[in-house]
Design a protein around this motif. Structure first.
Motif, short mmCIF file in Angstrom:
data_model
loop_
_atom_site.label_atom_id
_atom_site.label_comp_id
_atom_site.label_asym_id
_atom_site.label_seq_id
_atom_site.Cartn_x
_atom_site.Cartn_y
_atom_site.Cartn_z
N CYS A 114 14.66 -6.14 6.10
CA CYS A 114 13.39 -5.86 6.65
C CYS A 114 12.92 -4.57 6.72
N LEU A 115 13.90 -3.45 6.71
CA LEU A 115 13.34 -2.22 6.52
C LEU A 115 12.81 -1.74 5.20
N LYS A 116 13.20 -2.50 4.22
CA LYS A 116 12.60 -2.17 2.83
C LYS A 116 11.26 -3.01 2.83
N VAL A 117 11.27 -4.14 3.37
CA VAL A 117 9.96 -4.97 3.39
C VAL A 117 8.71 -3.86 4.18
N PHE A 118 9.21 -3.29 5.38
CA PHE A 118 8.49 -2.66 6.16
C PHE A 118 7.98 -1.51 5.46
N ALA A 119 9.11 -0.73 4.35
CA ALA A 119 8.58 0.38 3.79
C ALA A 119 7.38 0.04 2.61
N ILE A 120 7.55 -1.17 2.08
CA ILE A 120 6.37 -1.80 1.39
C ILE A 120 5.11 -1.82 1.70
N ILE A 121 5.25 -2.24 3.28
CA ILE A 121 4.16 -2.54 3.81
C ILE A 121 3.37 -1.00 4.31
N VAL A 155 -11.05 -3.96 -5.52
CA VAL A 155 -10.23 -4.45 -6.52
C VAL A 155 -8.85 -3.56 -6.58
N PHE A 156 -8.91 -2.39 -6.47
CA PHE A 156 -7.74 -1.59 -6.50
C PHE A 156 -6.71 -1.96 -5.30
N MET A 157 -7.31 -2.50 -4.17
CA MET A 157 -6.60 -2.87 -3.20
C MET A 157 -5.89 -4.33 -3.15
N ILE A 158 -6.61 -5.11 -4.14
CA ILE A 158 -5.86 -6.38 -4.37
C ILE A 158 -4.79 -6.03 -5.36
N PHE A 159 -5.06 -5.29 -6.08
CA PHE A 159 -3.78 -5.19 -7.28
C PHE A 159 -2.67 -4.60 -6.40
N ALA A 160 -2.96 -3.41 -5.40
CA ALA A 160 -2.02 -2.94 -4.77
C ALA A 160 -1.14 -3.93 -3.61
N TRP A 161 -1.99 -4.95 -3.07
CA TRP A 161 -1.49 -5.99 -2.20
C TRP A 161 -0.55 -7.13 -3.08
N VAL A 162 -1.35 -7.68 -4.08
CA VAL A 162 -0.54 -8.26 -5.30
C VAL A 162 0.93 -7.56 -5.48
N ALA A 163 0.88 -6.26 -5.76
CA ALA A 163 2.07 -5.61 -6.25
C ALA A 163 3.16 -5.58 -5.11
N GLY A 164 2.54 -5.57 -3.70
CA GLY A 164 3.35 -5.37 -2.67
C GLY A 164 3.90 -6.67 -2.36
N VAL A 165 3.16 -7.62 -2.43
CA VAL A 165 3.82 -8.94 -1.98
C VAL A 165 4.82 -9.26 -3.07
N LEU A 166 4.70 -9.23 -4.33
CA LEU A 166 5.59 -9.41 -5.42
C LEU A 166 7.05 -8.58 -5.09
N SER A 167 6.77 -7.40 -4.75
CA SER A 167 7.93 -6.42 -4.49
C SER A 167 8.61 -6.84 -3.27
N ALA A 168 7.89 -7.48 -2.27
CA ALA A 168 8.51 -7.70 -1.08
C ALA A 168 9.37 -8.94 -1.19
N PHE A 169 8.54 -10.08 -2.16
CA PHE A 169 9.51 -11.32 -2.32
C PHE A 169 10.71 -10.91 -3.32
N ALA A 170 10.79 -10.14 -4.11
CA ALA A 170 11.72 -9.64 -4.93
C ALA A 170 12.81 -9.12 -4.10
#
Length: 435
Positions: A114-121, A155-170
């Motif tokens: 949970c803390l690591k996911v919050f760190a990504i957020i 566009v940059f924000m979308i790429f950031a969110w996609v990378a963040g969501v993928l990292s959170a799932f990982a």
């Protein structure tokens, strides 16, 4: 930091050992030890967060007030220092939370994720704050105020969110990010379908910017979407147009390159706004002018010299060719429509609100069932909408009032009043006949 970690690890079970020594059960001692460590960690993280935030905000505030650029002011306005301040307590929490739940591995594992996911957020919050700061700063630059900055930031924000969501799932699934991305290849078609509008909007934003098709502030007319007004926002997916009735029309960005629309920027950047409107003259009212008619029209100052010149040229031609003028049709003649057309042309060239450096033309269009269209093609010097409409109305008011001086008639469909007058004439005629 390593010494602090070793010290923390060494003293993790001090309270636990003390509680066991005084006779408490092992389970109760573990819970009390955990809550005590958790409370100490939260208090420490809160104090560090408070101090770091105060220091960062003060440093940024002083720097912003003393610097000449407004970029640092925008950093403070978009809460970049506040978001950065969250990093320090969160880092401490991630680093020392395993010591708090040393006796509760499964729960500690859950809290760690949970803390690591919050760190990504939190990282996404910081990136968003920085991008918003860059967006606000670029909009203050004169050369970029009319550019679709919002589209590129999104566009940059979308790429950031996609990378963040993928990292959170990982992080949640425990699968390495590279392997997780490999697995997404099979779902690429679904992803493309979901983000179809976003991809189209991104491509459209680039083409709109490169081809300089639309700026913020441009007046555009897009009949398909009922838009007629000023562009107030260009984003990745939509373009907002504030119509002249103050309503807002939202247009898909990709529609700007897939459909046809009218941009009035060229008119606004030119020396005038076009007047293109016609007046229908009844065909039966068009006739040749007699000598008496020409003499009467010479009283109109705008065409006096024109009539003198034309009358002299026509008389010379007819005399040289021995034209029989007992019939008006023979030889060369002036018509009331032609003279009226010349009068309107002279009137426009002497009108103070007409741009003399642009096209001025009075032309006759092909006859229609509604008469002969006499069209004005000119440009008003004042491009403001209300003033433009006033100038155009003023010109046509004068035209309509001047028609009768040339024995011409403006075409008008008969109204109920015309039919009533016709019926009255027929009734009076039949009554007189019967008497």
């Amino acid at each position: 930091m390593e010494n602090l970690e070793e010290t923390s690890s060494a003293y993790t079970h001090i309270l636990y050992n003390y509680l066991i020594d005084i006779g408490l059960s092992e389970t109760l001692s573990q819970y009390i030890n955990m809550f005590a460590l958790l409370t100490a960690l939260l208090i420490t993280a809160t104090i560090i967060h408070f101090l770091v935030r105060r220091v960062l905000i003060r440093i940024f505030g002083q720097f912003a007030s003393s610097s000449k650029t407004n970029f640092d002011d925008l950093l403070v306005a978009n809460k970049v220092p506040r978001n950065i301040a969250h990093i320090f307590p969160l880092t401490i929490a991630i680093k020392y939370m395993p010591h708090v739940f040393v006796d509760f591995d499964s729960f500690g594992f859950f809290v760690d994720k949970c803390l690591k996911v919050f760190a990504i957020i939190l990282i996404l919050w910081i990136i968003r704050s920085l991008l918003n700061t860059i967006r606000d700063y670029l909009k203050t630059l004169p050369n970029l105020r009319d550019k679709p900055i919002d589209s590129y930031i999104q566009v940059f924000m979308i790429f950031a969110w996609v990378a963040g969501v993928l990292s959170a799932f990982a992080v949640i699934t425990g699968i390495p990010l590279l392997k997780f991305l490999t697995g997404l290849g099979a779902a690429s078609a679904v992803i493309l379908l979901i983000f179809k509008d976003t991809i189209l909007g991104f491509v459209a934003s680039i083409q709109v910017s490169i081809n300089d098709m639309v700026h913020i502030g441009d007046w555009i007319t897009f009949e398909k979407y009922g838009a007629d007004g000023d562009v107030i926002e260009i984003s990745l997916a939509t373009v907002k147009v504030q119509n002249f009735d103050k309503t807002i029309t939202t247009i898909p960005t990709y529609a700007l390159i897939s459909d046809s629309f009218k941009n009035w920027r060229g008119m606004e950047g030119s020396g005038g706004r076009r007047i293109k409107r016609s007046l229908n003259i009844t065909i039966n009212s068009v006739k040749y002018l007699t000598v008496e008619d020409v003499k009467a029209l010479k009283k109109i100052q705008l065409i006096q010299s024109y009539l003198d010149t034309r009358e002299r040229d026509i008389d010379n031609y007819n005399s040289q060719h021995q034209i029989d003028k007992s019939l008006l049709l023979n030889g060369r003649n002036l018509t009331n429509l032609g003279v009226f057309r010349k009068y309107i042309d002279s009137y426009l060239k002497n009108h103070s609100a007409i741009n003399k450096d642009m096209t001025i033309m009075v032309r006759q269009l092909a006859p229609t069932p509604q008469g002969i269209p006499l069209e004005i093609y000119a440009f008003s010097s004042d491009k403001r909408w209300a003033n433009y409409e006033y100038i155009m109305a003023d010109v046509f008011d004068h035209m309509i009032a001047a028609v009768s001086y040339f024995n011409l008639e403006v075409f008008e469909l008969p109204s109920s009043t015309n039919f009533m007058k016709f019926d009255n004439i027929e009734t009076e005629t039949s009554t007189k006949a019967s008497n």
